[in-house]
Design a protein around this motif. Structure first.
Motif, PDB file in Angstrom:
ATOM      1  N   THR A 143      -5.959  12.804  -0.198  1.00 11.59           N
ATOM      2  CA  THR A 143      -6.937  12.517   0.861  1.00 11.59           C
ATOM      3  C   THR A 143      -7.001  13.683   1.838  1.00 11.59           C
ATOM      4  O   THR A 143      -8.078  14.046   2.310  1.00 11.59           O
ATOM      5  CB  THR A 143      -6.566  11.220   1.610  1.00 11.59           C
ATOM      6  OG1 THR A 143      -6.279  10.218   0.660  1.00 11.59           O
ATOM      7  CG2 THR A 143      -7.684  10.754   2.507  1.00 11.59           C
ATOM      8  N   GLN A 144      -5.841  14.246   2.147  1.00  5.81           N
ATOM      9  CA  GLN A 144      -5.831  15.398   3.071  1.00  5.81           C
ATOM     10  C   GLN A 144      -6.656  16.547   2.513  1.00  5.81           C
ATOM     11  O   GLN A 144      -7.378  17.230   3.245  1.00  5.81           O
ATOM     12  CB  GLN A 144      -4.397  15.866   3.320  1.00  5.81           C
ATOM     13  CG  GLN A 144      -3.600  14.903   4.176  1.00  5.81           C
ATOM     14  CD  GLN A 144      -2.195  15.404   4.478  1.00  5.81           C
ATOM     15  OE1 GLN A 144      -1.700  16.312   3.828  1.00  5.81           O
ATOM     16  NE2 GLN A 144      -1.555  14.799   5.448  1.00  5.81           N
ATOM     17  N   GLU A 145      -6.575  16.755   1.189  1.00  8.31           N
ATOM     18  CA  GLU A 145      -7.361  17.845   0.584  1.00  8.31           C
ATOM     19  C   GLU A 145      -8.859  17.552   0.675  1.00  8.31           C
ATOM     20  O   GLU A 145      -9.665  18.442   0.933  1.00  8.31           O
ATOM     21  CB  GLU A 145      -6.943  18.061  -0.872  1.00  8.31           C
ATOM     22  CG  GLU A 145      -5.618  18.791  -0.989  1.00  8.31           C
ATOM     23  CD  GLU A 145      -5.016  18.687  -2.389  1.00  8.31           C
ATOM     24  OE1 GLU A 145      -5.717  18.277  -3.335  1.00  8.31           O
ATOM     25  OE2 GLU A 145      -3.817  19.015  -2.516  1.00  8.31           O
ATOM     26  N   ARG A 146      -9.248  16.297   0.467  1.00  4.77           N
ATOM     27  CA  ARG A 146     -10.676  15.930   0.565  1.00  4.77           C
ATOM     28  C   ARG A 146     -11.142  16.051   2.025  1.00  4.77           C
ATOM     29  O   ARG A 146     -12.240  16.517   2.294  1.00  4.77           O
ATOM     30  CB  ARG A 146     -10.922  14.495   0.059  1.00  4.77           C
ATOM     31  CG  ARG A 146     -10.443  14.184  -1.341  1.00  4.77           C
ATOM     32  CD  ARG A 146     -11.227  14.889  -2.425  1.00  4.77           C
ATOM     33  NE  ARG A 146     -10.884  16.273  -2.677  1.00  4.77           N
ATOM     34  CZ  ARG A 146      -9.770  16.722  -3.296  1.00  4.77           C
ATOM     35  NH1 ARG A 146      -8.833  15.886  -3.702  1.00  4.77           N
ATOM     36  NH2 ARG A 146      -9.568  18.010  -3.500  1.00  4.77           N
ATOM     37  N   LEU A 147     -10.267  15.636   2.947  1.00  3.60           N
ATOM     38  CA  LEU A 147     -10.610  15.773   4.373  1.00  3.60           C
ATOM     39  C   LEU A 147     -10.806  17.246   4.718  1.00  3.60           C
ATOM     40  O   LEU A 147     -11.698  17.607   5.483  1.00  3.60           O
ATOM     41  CB  LEU A 147      -9.472  15.241   5.245  1.00  3.60           C
ATOM     42  CG  LEU A 147      -9.448  13.786   5.635  1.00  3.60           C
ATOM     43  CD1 LEU A 147      -8.287  13.533   6.577  1.00  3.60           C
ATOM     44  CD2 LEU A 147     -10.767  13.366   6.286  1.00  3.60           C
ATOM     45  N   PHE A 148      -9.954  18.081   4.151  1.00  4.34           N
ATOM     46  CA  PHE A 148     -10.079  19.518   4.401  1.00  4.34           C
ATOM     47  C   PHE A 148     -11.448  20.018   3.922  1.00  4.34           C
ATOM     48  O   PHE A 148     -12.113  20.783   4.628  1.00  4.34           O
ATOM     49  CB  PHE A 148      -8.947  20.295   3.710  1.00  4.34           C
ATOM     50  CG  PHE A 148      -9.116  21.778   3.878  1.00  4.34           C
ATOM     51  CD1 PHE A 148      -8.859  22.380   5.101  1.00  4.34           C
ATOM     52  CD2 PHE A 148      -9.566  22.569   2.829  1.00  4.34           C
ATOM     53  CE1 PHE A 148      -9.053  23.748   5.286  1.00  4.34           C
ATOM     54  CE2 PHE A 148      -9.765  23.933   2.994  1.00  4.34           C
ATOM     55  CZ  PHE A 148      -9.493  24.521   4.224  1.00  4.34           C
ATOM     56  N   GLU A 149     -11.883  19.567   2.749  1.00  2.00           N
ATOM     57  CA  GLU A 149     -13.195  19.989   2.245  1.00  2.00           C
ATOM     58  C   GLU A 149     -14.294  19.630   3.251  1.00  2.00           C
ATOM     59  O   GLU A 149     -15.208  20.405   3.503  1.00  2.00           O
ATOM     60  CB  GLU A 149     -13.509  19.292   0.928  1.00  2.00           C
ATOM     61  CG  GLU A 149     -12.742  19.800  -0.258  1.00  2.00           C
ATOM     62  CD  GLU A 149     -13.254  19.124  -1.530  1.00  2.00           C
ATOM     63  OE1 GLU A 149     -14.413  19.354  -1.901  1.00  2.00           O
ATOM     64  OE2 GLU A 149     -12.493  18.337  -2.116  1.00  2.00           O
ATOM     65  N   ILE A 150     -14.193  18.424   3.795  1.00  2.00           N
ATOM     66  CA  ILE A 150     -15.220  17.953   4.741  1.00  2.00           C
ATOM     67  C   ILE A 150     -15.141  18.752   6.047  1.00  2.00           C
ATOM     68  O   ILE A 150     -16.132  19.320   6.515  1.00  2.00           O
ATOM     69  CB  ILE A 150     -15.048  16.445   5.029  1.00  2.00           C
ATOM     70  CG1 ILE A 150     -15.294  15.639   3.756  1.00  2.00           C
ATOM     71  CG2 ILE A 150     -15.979  15.994   6.154  1.00  2.00           C
ATOM     72  CD1 ILE A 150     -14.836  14.179   3.834  1.00  2.00           C
ATOM     73  N   PHE A 151     -13.948  18.815   6.610  1.00  3.72           N
ATOM     74  CA  PHE A 151     -13.801  19.443   7.930  1.00  3.72           C
ATOM     75  C   PHE A 151     -14.023  20.952   7.868  1.00  3.72           C
ATOM     76  O   PHE A 151     -14.597  21.531   8.794  1.00  3.72           O
ATOM     77  CB  PHE A 151     -12.423  19.132   8.533  1.00  3.72           C
ATOM     78  CG  PHE A 151     -12.425  17.850   9.309  1.00  3.72           C
ATOM     79  CD1 PHE A 151     -12.159  16.642   8.690  1.00  3.72           C
ATOM     80  CD2 PHE A 151     -12.729  17.840  10.667  1.00  3.72           C
ATOM     81  CE1 PHE A 151     -12.183  15.448   9.408  1.00  3.72           C
ATOM     82  CE2 PHE A 151     -12.749  16.655  11.392  1.00  3.72           C
ATOM     83  CZ  PHE A 151     -12.472  15.458  10.758  1.00  3.72           C
ATOM     84  N   ASP A 152     -13.555  21.598   6.818  1.00  4.06           N
ATOM     85  CA  ASP A 152     -13.718  23.055   6.781  1.00  4.06           C
ATOM     86  C   ASP A 152     -15.196  23.433   6.726  1.00  4.06           C
ATOM     87  O   ASP A 152     -15.639  24.362   7.396  1.00  4.06           O
ATOM     88  CB  ASP A 152     -12.955  23.656   5.595  1.00  4.06           C
ATOM     89  CG  ASP A 152     -12.896  25.179   5.706  1.00  4.06           C
ATOM     90  OD1 ASP A 152     -12.525  25.672   6.800  1.00  4.06           O
ATOM     91  OD2 ASP A 152     -13.255  25.876   4.745  1.00  4.06           O
TER      92      ASP A 152
END
Ligand SMILES: Nc1ncnc2c1ncn2[C@@H]1O[C@H](COP(=O)(O)OP(=O)(O)OP(=O)(O)O)[C@@H](O)[C@H]1O
Ligand SMILES: [Mg+2]
Length: 206
Positions: A143-152
């Motif tokens: 989930t952290q990796e997917r959140l990173f995709e969104i936030f970055d």
């Protein structure tokens, strides 16, 4: 009788007015019932809405101070400003609102890949994303990796997010991962609003 050139600006004004009201009314319909009531927002929030600098907003404070209600009201004010006369024509506004628990659930690896990819792209490109209670949900590395995709993507394109959380950006690392926490700190620079006061729910119950 008016000539067509006289009618032009009036018709445009009327059309803009209807467009704003339509958007606000649709947003009202999807606002949870208790958060439909109009409330005063802190001055920092009013300034954030007026500033339109591509920055994000972080609402923090103890349980029940009014973070979520303020965030919904802020989205409404943002929407109104989006259609305001001083703003460039940007098409229709897309606002996505999520509880962190529902968002993290939707990003899990066990759902269909295509649906998840579509959601990530939608949240990368939306005009405004509001995530409620960011620190409340349990998170996995995936989930952290997917959140990173969104936030970055939002970070590099200066697209705003509104976050409510009882944990400040520097301490969000264990939830969002350190890279998202770092970006969020910069995105919300100057717009971290500490809401103070008692638990309003206790006032209602008293
Ligand atoms: N400015 C305000 N004026 C009047 N009522 C308010 C205001 N802000 C919040 N409330 C009311 O106070 C209650 C708690 O507000 P809210 O749910 O926004 O708190 P919260 O800080 O998000 O709490 P939690 O940390 O538990 O998520 C709700 O009933 C809400 O409608
Ligand atoms: Mg809340």
């Amino acid at each position: 009788m008016h000539s067509s050139s006289d009618d032009g600006p009036d018709l445009r004004k009327e059309w803009l007015h209807q467009r704003t009201n339509g958007a606000l009314s649709r947003f009202h319909d999807r606002t949870p019932l208790i958060y439909r009531k109009r409330i005063e927002v802190p001055q920092q929030v009013t300034e954030w809405v007026a500033g339109w600098g591509g920055g994000s907003l972080f609402l923090t404070g103890a349980i029940g101070v009014g973070k979520t209600h303020t965030a919904w009201e802020t989205c409404r004010l943002w929407l109104k400003a989006f259609y305001g006369p001083d703003r460039p024509w940007n098409g229709a506004a897309n606002i996505y609102t999520y509880r962190s628990t529902a968002l993290f659930d939707a990003l899990r690896p066990d759902g269909p890949d295509e649906i998840r990819r579509t959601l990530i792209k939608t949240l990368q490109e939306a005009d405004l994303v509001y995530i409620d209670d960011l620190a409340a949900a349990k998170v996995t590395e995936w989930t952290q990796e997917r959140l990173f995709e969104i936030f970055d993507e939002r970070y590099i394109n200066q697209r705003p997010v509104i976050v409510t959380s009882d944990v400040l950006p520097p301490n969000l690392g264990p939830v969002t991962g350190p890279r998202v926490a770092s970006r969020l700190g910069e995105m919300c620079q100057g717009s971290i609003v500490l809401m103070e006061g008692d638990d309003r729910r206790k006032q209602v119950a008293a």
